[in-house]
Motif scaffolding. Structure first.
Motif, short mmCIF file in Angstrom:
data_model
loop_
_atom_site.label_atom_id
_atom_site.label_comp_id
_atom_site.label_asym_id
_atom_site.label_seq_id
_atom_site.Cartn_x
_atom_site.Cartn_y
_atom_site.Cartn_z
N THR B 61 0.86 -1.19 0.00
CA THR B 61 0.00 0.00 0.00
C THR B 61 0.89 1.22 0.00
O THR B 61 1.70 1.41 0.90
N MET B 62 0.74 2.06 -1.02
CA MET B 62 1.60 3.23 -1.18
C MET B 62 1.00 4.47 -0.54
O MET B 62 -0.21 4.60 -0.47
N GLN B 63 1.86 5.39 -0.10
CA GLN B 63 1.39 6.68 0.41
C GLN B 63 0.69 7.46 -0.70
O GLN B 63 -0.27 8.17 -0.46
N ALA B 79 10.94 -0.64 1.54
CA ALA B 79 11.27 0.76 1.81
C ALA B 79 10.99 1.53 0.53
O ALA B 79 11.47 1.15 -0.54
N ASP B 89 13.62 -3.76 -1.29
CA ASP B 89 13.32 -4.85 -0.36
C ASP B 89 14.29 -4.83 0.82
O ASP B 89 15.46 -4.52 0.66
N MET B 113 4.86 -8.31 11.59
CA MET B 113 5.59 -7.30 10.81
C MET B 113 5.52 -7.61 9.32
O MET B 113 6.41 -7.26 8.56
N CYS B 115 3.49 -6.42 7.05
CA CYS B 115 3.10 -5.33 6.14
C CYS B 115 3.78 -4.00 6.46
O CYS B 115 3.16 -2.96 6.34
N ILE B 116 5.02 -4.02 6.90
CA ILE B 116 5.64 -2.73 7.14
C ILE B 116 6.17 -2.18 5.84
O ILE B 116 6.83 -2.87 5.08
N THR B 117 5.90 -0.92 5.65
CA THR B 117 6.53 -0.19 4.55
C THR B 117 7.12 1.07 5.15
O THR B 117 6.46 1.77 5.89
N ILE B 118 8.38 1.29 4.86
CA ILE B 118 9.07 2.45 5.40
C ILE B 118 9.21 3.49 4.30
O ILE B 118 9.56 3.13 3.17
N ASN B 119 8.97 4.72 4.63
CA ASN B 119 9.18 5.80 3.66
C ASN B 119 10.44 6.56 3.99
O ASN B 119 10.75 6.77 5.15
#
Lengths: 129, 129
Positions: B61-63, B79, B89, B113, B115-119
């Motif tokens: 899911t993207m910002q 990330a 990745d 953990m 579904c973590i996505t780091i921006n």
DNA sequence: CTCAAATTAGGAATTATTCCTAATTTATAT
DNA sequence: ATATAAATTAGGAATAATTCCTAATTTGAG
């Protein structure tokens, strides 16, 4: 300071400041129209976007459904329950910083960890199963 | 095993397996129509959803912008560069596990953990600034 | 006060996704 | 193999979420 000079923007910010429900645009819109019934939804969208770009509020991108927003009383992250959708706050800490370093090492991406959202199952939903 | 029995679903999975671009539905659709030009977009949506529920692929899911998808060659997180949108990745590790424990303690939310996505900002974009 | 700049309401347009339906394909039981 | 039930498909309509457009109004600066 030239921010917040329209009546509508002030109402929108106040409403977000005074709730803990991490509201969607729809929910913000419902709340602001109780204060001033003539505010339009596009005004809500526009101002919420400005406030998020300002870092006055934080956008929470959800796995399912519309974005949610949260006034930044203090810097924090969010944990979202995959079952009930409820959003919980958690603080920046030692573990967050360590993970940020590890990500930088692995990917080259430098992050202040501003936008992490963790998905999982909350206590309430876990006990119901 | 009764998964993957339609020709279309096989093509869609193969296409996702063989790319590293973390494609959107639109991009998957473009790639599958090069193999079979009659596959419809709703078929892509439906099968991608099934594959994500299966944990065969992962939804990112993207910002900003549409969801992206990634075949799970091995368990990993993402990330995302806030400037160019590129997805990197990174692996599960000690730091991830520690953070998961910290979140459980603070919020009660139990997370694998997944579904973590780091921006953040990637090396390439950082050097351009 | 005056005028330019910013903001507004309201709706149209766009984007992303889901839903619907009749036709086709696939699996199952003879 | 063949009939039948179940699943899947293409294609488009419908929905949801968000952005864009425009003329009117409000705001702030001189």
């Amino acid at each position: 300071m030239s921010n917040n000079y329209s009546k509508q923007r002030e109402i929108i910010l106040e409403v977000i400041k005074n709730t803990r429900i991490h509201p969607t645009i729809e929910e913000i819109y419902e709340m602001v129209t109780k204060v001033d019934c003539k505010i339009s939804k596009s005004t809500v969208y526009r101002n919420v976007k400005i406030l998020a770009e300002n870092d006055t509020i934080k956008k929470i991108t959800m796995q399912e459904g519309p974005d949610r927003f949260d006034y930044i009383h203090f810097p924090h992250h969010h944990a979202v329950c995959e079952i009930c959708g409820k959003v919980f706050d958690f603080e920046y800490n030692f573990e967050t910083k360590k993970m940020s370093k590890s990500i930088k090492k692995q990917t080259g991406v430098i992050s202040n960890m501003d936008c992490i959202t963790i998905n999982g199952i909350c206590e309430n939903c876990k006990s119901k199963k």
